[in-house]
Motif scaffolding. Structure first.
Motif, PDB file in Angstrom:
ATOM      1  N   ARG A  69       0.831  -1.219   0.000  1.00  0.00           N
ATOM      2  CA  ARG A  69       0.000   0.000   0.000  1.00  0.00           C
ATOM      3  C   ARG A  69       0.857   1.258   0.000  1.00  0.00           C
ATOM      4  N   ARG A  70       1.925   1.265   0.809  1.00  0.00           N
ATOM      5  CA  ARG A  70       2.784   2.449   0.907  1.00  0.00           C
ATOM      6  C   ARG A  70       4.190   2.044   0.479  1.00  0.00           C
ATOM      7  N   ARG A  71       4.461   2.257  -0.773  1.00  0.00           N
ATOM      8  CA  ARG A  71       5.796   1.971  -1.288  1.00  0.00           C
ATOM      9  C   ARG A  71       6.675   3.206  -1.144  1.00  0.00           C
ATOM     10  N   PRO A  72       7.962   3.045  -0.876  1.00  0.00           N
ATOM     11  CA  PRO A  72       8.853   4.214  -0.735  1.00  0.00           C
ATOM     12  C   PRO A  72       9.068   4.904  -2.075  1.00  0.00           C
ATOM     13  N   THR A  73       9.353   6.177  -2.021  1.00  0.00           N
ATOM     14  CA  THR A  73       9.570   6.985  -3.222  1.00  0.00           C
ATOM     15  C   THR A  73      10.960   7.577  -3.293  1.00  0.00           C
ATOM     16  N   ARG A  74      11.719   7.522  -2.211  1.00  0.00           N
ATOM     17  CA  ARG A  74      13.059   8.109  -2.191  1.00  0.00           C
ATOM     18  C   ARG A  74      14.064   7.078  -1.687  1.00  0.00           C
ATOM     19  N   VAL A  75      15.240   7.130  -2.263  1.00  0.00           N
ATOM     20  CA  VAL A  75      16.315   6.250  -1.813  1.00  0.00           C
ATOM     21  C   VAL A  75      16.949   6.847  -0.562  1.00  0.00           C
ATOM     22  N   PRO A  76      17.628   6.057   0.260  1.00  0.00           N
ATOM     23  CA  PRO A  76      18.219   6.590   1.484  1.00  0.00           C
ATOM     24  C   PRO A  76      19.426   7.474   1.195  1.00  0.00           C
ATOM     25  N   ARG A  77      19.785   8.288   2.189  1.00  0.00           N
ATOM     26  CA  ARG A  77      20.970   9.131   2.122  1.00  0.00           C
ATOM     27  C   ARG A  77      22.062   8.488   2.972  1.00  0.00           C
TER      28      ARG A  77
END
Length: 218
Positions: A69-77
């Motif tokens: 349902r909630r997939r991530p949109t940003r890669v980690p820093r």
């Protein structure tokens, strides 16, 4: 707050406008197995007329749908910094790996690894560090080791890979820069058992107030 934590904190403070889905995220084999098992159960239920196969496929289908349902949109820093000054051989070396989550979705797990040189010994550096990174936060991994030999050593790079959606999605590994660690040599203190010899050619122990024509500089 260390320099690494401040740099990673600046990285997670981004505009609230959600960018397009980051292409660095990809489905894992766990998602493929869940889809395969669900499909096999449904096909078997349709061919054999078995309702119980549909019931067996329901947990895989519902669990995967809820996890996605909630997939991530940003890669980690990721940021690697050396703490403190320049050590001497035999002294402690401190470094910090900062992992930042700029997304509104919580990562299930973040696996961090770092490459260490031969003459900088860090405990447990030969295995991965598993950390938890909440949304919009930064997690620090503090490394404390020993400099075994003087010289200019290269620490890093560090790499992080994160899992999300109950392990159904994995992020592309992010790699940090390499940091130089200059280590100074340690010299033994000077020891003399005998007193320094006194030259017989000296006339007196005090210098003259007026320069003469001798071999001594004025």
């Amino acid at each position: 707050m260390t320099a690494s934590r401040a740099a990673a904190s600046e990285a997670v403070r981004e505009p609230d406008v959600a960018p397009p889905r980051d292409p660095g995220w990809h489905p894992t084999r766990a998602l493929g197995r869940a889809v395969l098992i669900t499909g096999l159960f449904l096909v078997a239920a349709a061919l054999l007329g078995r309702v119980d196969f549909v019931i067996l496929a329901a947990p895989f289908a519902v669990g995967s749908a809820l996890a996605l349902r909630r997939r991530p949109t940003r890669v980690p820093r990721l940021d690697l910094q050396i703490d403190g000054g320049n050590p001497a051989e035999g002294e402690e070396v401190s470094a910090t790996i900062a992992v930042g989550n700029a997304d509104a979705v919580r990562y299930d797990l973040a696996l961090v690894r770092i490459a260490t040189p031969t003459w900088l010994r860090f405990p447990d550096s030969d295995r991965s560090f598993a950390v938890d990174v909440p949304p919009g936060a930064v997690t620090d991994i503090e490394l404390r080791g020993t400099a075994l030999r003087w010289g200019r050593h290269s620490l890093g790079p560090a790499a992080v890979q994160v899992l999300a959606c109950d392990g159904l999605y994995a992020g592309q590994p992010m790699v940090s820069d390499t940091r130089r660690v200059p280590v100074y040599p340690v010299t033994e203190p000077f020891r003399a058992d005998d007193t320094m010899p006194r030259a017989a050619g000296l006339v007196g122990a005090h210098r003259s107030r007026k320069p003469g024509e001798g071999g001594e500089l004025a």
